[in-house]
Each structure stands twice: as structure tokens, then as C-alpha cells.
Design a protein around this motif. Structure first.
Motif, PDB file in Angstrom:
ATOM      1  N   GLU A 133       0.825  -1.211   0.000  1.00 23.20           N
ATOM      2  CA  GLU A 133       0.000   0.000   0.000  1.00 23.20           C
ATOM      3  C   GLU A 133       0.856   1.257   0.000  1.00 23.20           C
ATOM      4  N   ALA A 134       1.878   1.264   0.863  1.00 24.67           N
ATOM      5  CA  ALA A 134       2.741   2.439   0.929  1.00 24.67           C
ATOM      6  C   ALA A 134       3.455   2.631  -0.410  1.00 24.67           C
ATOM      7  N   ALA A 135       3.815   1.528  -1.060  1.00 23.59           N
ATOM      8  CA  ALA A 135       4.477   1.628  -2.360  1.00 23.59           C
ATOM      9  C   ALA A 135       3.528   2.239  -3.392  1.00 23.59           C
ATOM     10  N   GLN A 136       2.267   1.847  -3.310  1.00 23.47           N
ATOM     11  CA  GLN A 136       1.285   2.412  -4.239  1.00 23.47           C
ATOM     12  C   GLN A 136       1.135   3.910  -4.030  1.00 23.47           C
ATOM     13  N   LEU A 137       1.149   4.311  -2.747  1.00 25.52           N
ATOM     14  CA  LEU A 137       1.021   5.739  -2.453  1.00 25.52           C
ATOM     15  C   LEU A 137       2.236   6.517  -2.927  1.00 25.52           C
ATOM     16  N   SER A 138       3.346   5.788  -3.153  1.00 27.37           N
ATOM     17  CA  SER A 138       4.507   6.453  -3.718  1.00 27.37           C
ATOM     18  C   SER A 138       4.499   6.340  -5.239  1.00 27.37           C
ATOM     19  N   GLY A 139       3.380   5.922  -5.798  1.00 30.21           N
ATOM     20  CA  GLY A 139       3.232   5.913  -7.244  1.00 30.21           C
ATOM     21  C   GLY A 139       3.603   4.610  -7.919  1.00 30.21           C
TER      22      GLY A 139
ATOM     23  N   ARG B 180      -3.184   8.179  -8.895  1.00 27.70           N
ATOM     24  CA  ARG B 180      -3.444   9.505  -8.313  1.00 27.70           C
ATOM     25  C   ARG B 180      -2.151  10.130  -7.820  1.00 27.70           C
ATOM     26  N   CYS B 181      -1.258   9.287  -7.282  1.00 26.18           N
ATOM     27  CA  CYS B 181       0.034   9.795  -6.831  1.00 26.18           C
ATOM     28  C   CYS B 181       0.790  10.409  -8.007  1.00 26.18           C
ATOM     29  N   ARG B 182       0.772   9.713  -9.147  1.00 23.89           N
ATOM     30  CA  ARG B 182       1.502  10.231 -10.301  1.00 23.89           C
ATOM     31  C   ARG B 182       0.874  11.507 -10.845  1.00 23.89           C
ATOM     32  N   LEU B 183      -0.432  11.693 -10.568  1.00 26.92           N
ATOM     33  CA  LEU B 183      -1.077  12.945 -10.985  1.00 26.92           C
ATOM     34  C   LEU B 183      -0.741  14.096 -10.042  1.00 26.92           C
ATOM     35  N   GLY B 184      -0.254  13.768  -8.836  1.00 26.55           N
ATOM     36  CA  GLY B 184       0.154  14.841  -7.938  1.00 26.55           C
ATOM     37  C   GLY B 184      -0.437  14.817  -6.540  1.00 26.55           C
ATOM     38  N   VAL B 185      -1.041  13.692  -6.147  1.00 28.28           N
ATOM     39  CA  VAL B 185      -1.555  13.603  -4.781  1.00 28.28           C
ATOM     40  C   VAL B 185      -0.512  12.887  -3.916  1.00 28.28           C
ATOM     41  N   GLY B 186       0.050  13.609  -2.940  1.00 27.17           N
ATOM     42  CA  GLY B 186       1.014  13.002  -2.018  1.00 27.17           C
ATOM     43  C   GLY B 186       0.362  12.807  -0.669  1.00 27.17           C
ATOM     44  N   ARG B 187       0.679  11.691   0.020  1.00 27.07           N
ATOM     45  CA  ARG B 187       0.002  11.433   1.281  1.00 27.07           C
ATOM     46  C   ARG B 187       0.969  10.854   2.314  1.00 27.07           C
ATOM     47  N   THR B 188       0.765  11.228   3.574  1.00 21.81           N
ATOM     48  CA  THR B 188       1.494  10.580   4.659  1.00 21.81           C
ATOM     49  C   THR B 188       0.512   9.749   5.468  1.00 21.81           C
ATOM     50  N   TYR B 189       1.028   8.680   6.086  1.00 25.04           N
ATOM     51  CA  TYR B 189       0.196   7.878   6.985  1.00 25.04           C
ATOM     52  C   TYR B 189       0.352   8.369   8.418  1.00 25.04           C
ATOM     53  N   GLN B 190      -0.725   8.211   9.174  1.00 24.17           N
ATOM     54  CA  GLN B 190      -0.726   8.589  10.583  1.00 24.17           C
ATOM     55  C   GLN B 190       0.350   7.805  11.351  1.00 24.17           C
ATOM     56  N   VAL B 191       0.376   6.499  11.130  1.00 27.42           N
ATOM     57  CA  VAL B 191       1.463   5.679  11.664  1.00 27.42           C
ATOM     58  C   VAL B 191       2.433   5.470  10.507  1.00 27.42           C
ATOM     59  N   PRO B 192       3.654   6.013  10.617  1.00 24.20           N
ATOM     60  CA  PRO B 192       4.579   5.966   9.479  1.00 24.20           C
ATOM     61  C   PRO B 192       4.808   4.553   8.976  1.00 24.20           C
ATOM     62  N   ARG B 193       4.901   4.426   7.650  1.00 25.05           N
ATOM     63  CA  ARG B 193       5.130   3.114   7.036  1.00 25.05           C
ATOM     64  C   ARG B 193       6.299   3.186   6.079  1.00 25.05           C
ATOM     65  N   PRO B 194       7.500   3.358   6.631  1.00 26.08           N
ATOM     66  CA  PRO B 194       8.670   3.390   5.736  1.00 26.08           C
ATOM     67  C   PRO B 194       8.948   2.003   5.177  1.00 26.08           C
ATOM     68  N   PHE B 195       9.678   1.952   4.042  1.00 27.89           N
ATOM     69  CA  PHE B 195      10.185   0.664   3.560  1.00 27.89           C
ATOM     70  C   PHE B 195      11.361   0.321   4.463  1.00 27.89           C
ATOM     71  N   ALA B 196      11.128  -0.580   5.425  1.00 23.95           N
ATOM     72  CA  ALA B 196      12.021  -0.693   6.578  1.00 23.95           C
ATOM     73  C   ALA B 196      13.417  -1.203   6.227  1.00 23.95           C
ATOM     74  N   ASP B 197      13.535  -2.058   5.213  1.00 22.09           N
ATOM     75  CA  ASP B 197      14.877  -2.605   4.963  1.00 22.09           C
ATOM     76  C   ASP B 197      15.673  -1.771   3.957  1.00 22.09           C
ATOM     77  N   MET B 198      15.189  -0.554   3.712  1.00 24.92           N
ATOM     78  CA  MET B 198      15.939   0.336   2.822  1.00 24.92           C
ATOM     79  C   MET B 198      16.459   1.523   3.612  1.00 24.92           C
ATOM     80  N   THR B 199      17.454   2.191   3.036  1.00 26.94           N
ATOM     81  CA  THR B 199      17.913   3.418   3.672  1.00 26.94           C
ATOM     82  C   THR B 199      16.880   4.519   3.420  1.00 26.94           C
ATOM     83  N   VAL B 200      17.027   5.605   4.176  1.00 22.81           N
ATOM     84  CA  VAL B 200      16.149   6.759   4.010  1.00 22.81           C
ATOM     85  C   VAL B 200      16.190   7.234   2.554  1.00 22.81           C
ATOM     86  N   PHE B 201      17.404   7.309   2.011  1.00 26.88           N
ATOM     87  CA  PHE B 201      17.551   7.824   0.650  1.00 26.88           C
ATOM     88  C   PHE B 201      16.863   6.921  -0.371  1.00 26.88           C
TER      89      PHE B 201
END
Lengths: 291, 262
Positions: A178-184, B76-97
Motif C-alpha cells: 500500500e505504501a508503495a502504491q502511495l509512492s506511485g 493519483r500519486c503520479r497525478l500529484g496527490v502526495g500522502r502521509t500515513y498517521q502511523v509511518p510506514r517506511p520501507f524498513a529494509d531500505m535506507t532513508v535515501f
């Protein structure tokens, strides 16, 4: 000396099992799908190679260059059509659908190609030649080459997943769809790419097995899928290098079992499999239990 | 001025629970809109309807002049809608970059150098420049929230949906966050911000919406909205003026959100 021989042969056979297993592991890691048609797809790859070699008299190794891309494309298409639509209906559906796919392939092969066994490259020097270590150990060049191919495939997959932008994308989708989808990210396309990679490796496994032994329509489920599954579980679900470790453990166990009594070869492999399930159900390489 | 985002008579229910009841509203390019409301008011679900995680039962969602009601979140993201989650959901096994690279390459469709530049810009904007090579799983909550924001920014949105990014932060951290949002908005990016920390909202937004039971009970200039009797009633028992002075409208619920395992 016979025991040393058993271990060496077992380690080398582990390379073949890793070729069977890495695609299964990759698909499970990315999509959480256990593809029960995995082995049958390997057999298809072998039959396609046999067909191409017979029809065009192409050298055996060249056929790899044709079959691997063909299977990769088939993987992408299968994923985007049959498997994706079953994914939308839940995990159990994908099990049933891939089981069905397996039956269709197996019976289709029986129908059109009969139950005869077929080998690839029989009589070829790569298949028949071996070298000696000391006086009692004979090592087949084919197994050495297959082991090397497995290592190269795993290195390539690791490099692709960690270093390329598509690989990064696959890891992102595997982590949080889901998070990946939100990143496009279009996860369906990403799943398709993962399936293409998996079937590319499966094609290598099928051709390698066709050269190492013989293929028939049931080889897919009663040998390739089973050994792949055992190697993945021993090594740790979703771990790439774990498939090589799992393959080696399985191979060595089988060879040692055969050394004790020739009819115990398969039994020994499954005993080790059971032992791992009981003592370390997350597999040898995983740090934490999988959910 | 044409609207960037328009919801037209959007309705969404889960069984008998009403998430959105005939909601219509528009957000113009460059607007900053705050959304408050009690827990279960449908705030996060409203974001789901805008970002495409939820499909409305009725009504239409329009973005940048297009009907996007049937588009999935990736489109929708590619059209320009950016969203954050209330509880962060990073891709955990990747670096921030790497997290940001995925967003820049997929969400913004950038390649190679352009995507690296976008990722670096998102790092700088959110004050995470020194953490680019840190594995995301090692980040603390504050940094995870920043990464969530940075990843949304790396998709180069024209509309940014912020879901409780200030919850659990200290006062200086909230002040920094407000500065970041101001900077984002100064670049022309519209922002819709759900927040229990009302003082963070009132520092930036020009318009405040109060959502309860799937409908708007207040919409307009922030102080006027907070003064409305209907809004005060929604927050029964909380002193809205005290909240404005520095408290939060719903301290317990904001704390609850932080306590969820990450």
C-alpha cells in the motif's frame, strides 16, 4: 573417502536445487504466493528447449538464450492474467489456482508428449565428462557448471535487487504494497517483473535438470517443486542465499543417506527437512520467525 | 480560481458507520486547509477517498480537472496527490535515501540524476540530510514521521495530505514542522492537514474544517470555526480557547496514535 565423496556430490547437487528454489523464494518474498506450478513450469522450459534443439539443431547451450527470455515473458503474462486475478481474491485462491495450473500443465504434457522420459544434450561432452580428485572421487563437470550457474544467478539477483531501481521497487512492494502504491508504484507491474525473474530462473533449473537427469511430465511436481520447497524452507522463506544453503543441506543429506543405503537417499533429505521444521522453523538463515 | 481538488457529493459507509455523508468541498491550488474532528469522525477515511485507498459509494472525486474517482492510489500519486500515513510506514529494509528514490522515480516519474536531485531536495526540505544512509528501520518516531513527509514530497505532489504528522512531537519540533509546511506551501503545493495539535494548524492554515460523523460541522476562517457552537459541542468538555493557547483538543487520542507499534 566415500563419505567425502558424498559430501562433495551433495554440495554440488545443492546448486541445482538452489536453481529450483530461488524463483519460488523470490515469488513468495514479493507476493506471498506459493506457486505450486513452479516445477511444472520448469518442465515446460525443458520441453521447449528440447523442441527448439530438435527443430533447429541449435547447440544445447544456445537454447538457454532463447528459452530463458521466453519463460520470463510467459511469467510476466501469467502473473498479470491468471495469478493477479486470483491474488485479488485471497491467498487461498492463489494456492488453488496454481495447483490447478500445475494439473493442467502436467496433463497437457502427458496428452501431447506422452509419459516418455526425455533428456537434454545426451552424449554431449559437458554432460558425460568428469574429472578425478584422488583415486576415488569422480566429479561431473556438469554439476560443477550448474553450481557455478546457480551462484552467478544468485549474485545477479542480489545485485539486481539491491542496486537497480527496479530491484529497489520490488523490495518496496514486498515490504509494504500500500505504501508503495502511495509512492506511485504500480504493484501489478512490479509483481509481473518478479514473476518474469522467477520464471527465468525456473527455465535454467528445468534445462539443468534435463541435462543432469531426465524430464517427464510428472518431474515438475514429484521432484522439482518438492526439492525447491524443501530447500526454501530449510534455508529460510524469502531468503535468496538461504536457497543455496538449503539446497546444499538437502543435497548433502541425500548423498549421505544414499551412502548408508541407496534406497534411503530421499528419506534422509526429508528427515533433515523435518528436523529443521521442528528445531528452527524460520529456516537456517532467517534471524526472526516469519509470520 | 479553478479548484485543484473537488469532492462532489461523496458518500462512503462501512455498514452503518458513516465515513462521509454527501460531502462536497473544493481546495484551490496553493491552499492550506486544516481538518479537525474527534476520533472516528472520518478524517483519515476522507484522505483515503482523496488518495484512492477507498472508493466512494456515491459521488465524484476530481483532481486537477480530471475525474479520478476510479483511479487507484498509484495513478493519483503520479497525478500529484502526495500522502502521509498517521502511523509511518517506511520501507524498513531500505535506507532513508532509497525510500525517497522509490517515491521520486515512481511517483514523480523521474530518472537517474533528476530522481537523485528530487530525493536530496526532499531530504533537505525535511531536515534529514544527515540521515540519508540510515536504514529506515533504525529511525525513531520523529524521524519516521519526517521520512513519511519527505517521501510524500519526493513524489513531487501538487496536493499534500498530512495525517497527524505533529502528534507526539515536542513544541520545538512542532515549530520546525510548521516551518517545513510553510516552506512546502510557499512553493505552491496545496496542503490538507489533519491534526489534533490545533496550535500547529492555526499557525499555518487559512481555512479550518471540522469533521464529525462524516459531515462538516464547521468550515471557514480558523478562529471563527473554533468559536462556532456546533464545533464546541463536538469537542464537548474540552476548552477550545485553552487548546488554541497551546494545548491539544484531544490529548488522549493524539497520544493513542503515537502508542501504536511501528
Amino acid at each position: 573417502m566415500a563419505w567425502v565423496n558424498a559430501v562433495i556430490q551433495g554440495v554440488l547437487t545443492g546448486g541445482l536445487y538452489a536453481l529450483f528454489a530461488c524463483g519460488l523464494s523470490l515469488l513468495f518474498g514479493v507476493m506471498k504466493v506459493v506457486n505450486l506450478a513452479h516445477g511444472d513450469l520448469a518442465v515446460i522450459a525443458g520441453y521447449v528447449a528440447i523442441g527448439i534443439i530438435t527443430a533447429t539443431h541449435m547447440p544445447v547451450l544456445w537454447s538457454v538464450v532463447v528459452v530463458v527470455p521466453v519463460m520470463a515473458v510467459l511469467g510476466y503474462v501469467l502473473q498479470r492474467t491468471v495469478i493477479q486475478s486470483s491474488l485479488n481474491r485471497g491467498v487461498l485462491t492463489t494456492l488453488i489456482v496454481t495447483l490447478g495450473l500445475s494439473m493442467v500443465i502436467e496433463n497437457g504434457l502427458l496428452q501431447f508428449f506422452s509419459a516418455d522420459t526425455r533428456g537434454i544434450g545426451a552424449g554431449m561432452s559437458l554432460v558425460t565428462s568428469s574429472f578425478s580428485l584422488g583415486s576415488q572421487i569422480q566429479i561431473a563437470w556438469l554439476l560443477v557448471v550448474i553450481f557455478a550457474v546457480a551462484v552467478v544467478v544468485l549474485l545477479g539477483l542480489q545485485y539486481f535487487l539491491s542496486g537497480s531501481s527496479y530491484g529497489r521497487l520490488i523490495r518496496a512492494v514486498a515490504d509494504d504494497q500500500e505504501a508503495a502504491q502511495l509512492s506511485g508504484a504500480d504493484y501489478r507491474h512490479v509483481f509481473g517483473i518478479a514473476a518474469a525473474l522467477a520464471l527465468g530462473t525456473v527455465a535454467l533449473g528445468g534445462i539443468a535438470y534435463g541435462m543432469y537427469s531426465d524430464l517427464d511430465p510428472t518431474t515438475g511436481t514429484d521432484t522439482i517443486l518438492l526439492f525447491a520447497f524443501v530447500a526454501v524452507v530449510i534455508g529460510g522463506l524469502g531468503s535468496l542465499w538461504g536457497t543455496l544453503l538449503g539446497g546444499i543441506v538437502l543435497g548433502v543429506a541425500q548423498q549421505i543417506g544414499a551412502q548408508i543405503n541407496i534406497s534411503d537417499e530421499l528419506l534422509a533429505g526429508y528427515l533433515v527437512f523435518l528436523a529443521v521444521l521442528v528445531l528452527r522453523p524460520q529456516g537456517l538463515t532467517s534471524r526472526r520467525a516469519q509470520t | 480560481m479553478t479548484s485543484l481538488l473537488e469532492l462532489e457529493h461523496v458518500t462512503k459507509r462501512f455498514g452503518r458507520v458513516v465515513i462521509a455523508e454527501d460531502l462536497s468541498f473544493a481546495v484551490g491550488a496553493g491552499d492550506v486547509v486544516g481538518i479537525v474532528g474527534p476520533n472516528g469522525a472520518g478524517k483519515t477515511s476522507l484522505f483515503g477517498l482523496i488518495s484512492g485507498d477507498l472508493a466512494p459509494d456515491a459521488g465524484q472525486v476530481r483532481f486537477a480537472g480530471r475525474n479520478v474517482t476510479r483511479l487507484d492510489p498509484a495513478d493519483r500519486c503520479r497525478l500529484g496527490v502526495g500522502r502521509t500515513y498517521q502511523v509511518p510506514r517506511p520501507f524498513a529494509d531500505m535506507t532513508v535515501f532509497e525510500n525517497l528514490l522509490v517515491a521520486a522515480q515512481q511517483g514523480a516519474g523521474l530518472r537517474r540524476r533528476a530522481s537523485y536531485a528530487a530525493a536530496v531536495a526532499a531530504l533537505e526540505r525535511t531536515g534529514m540530510s544527515s540521515q540519508g544512509n540510515v536504514p529506515a528501520e533504525r529511525l525513531g518516531l520523529l524521524q519516521r514521521k519526517r521520512l513519511e513527509l519527505a517521501r510524500a514530497l519526493a513524489t513531487q505532489p501538487t496536493l499534500l495530505l498530512l495525517d497527524e504528522v505533529a502528534g507526539g512531537l515536542t513544541d520545538p519540533e512542532v515549530a520546525q514542522l510548521v516551518e517545513i509546511v510553510r516552506g512546502v506551501n510557499a512553493d505552491g503545493i496545496a496542503v490538507i492537514w489533519i491534526e489534533h495539535v490545533v496550535r500547529a494548524l492555526t499557525a499555518v492554515v487559512s481555512r479550518l474544517i471540522c469533521l464529525a460523523g462524516g459531515t462538516f460541522v464547521g468550515d471557514g476562517e480558523p478562529t471563527a470555526v473554533l468559536a462556532e457552537p456546533a464545533v464546541r459541542e463536538v469537542f464537548l468538555g474540552t476548552d477550545v480557547t485553552a487548546a488554541l493557547a497551546g494545548g491539544t483538543l484531544e490529548t488522549t487520542s493524539a497520544a493513542d496514535a503515537e502508542r501504536e507499534p511501528s
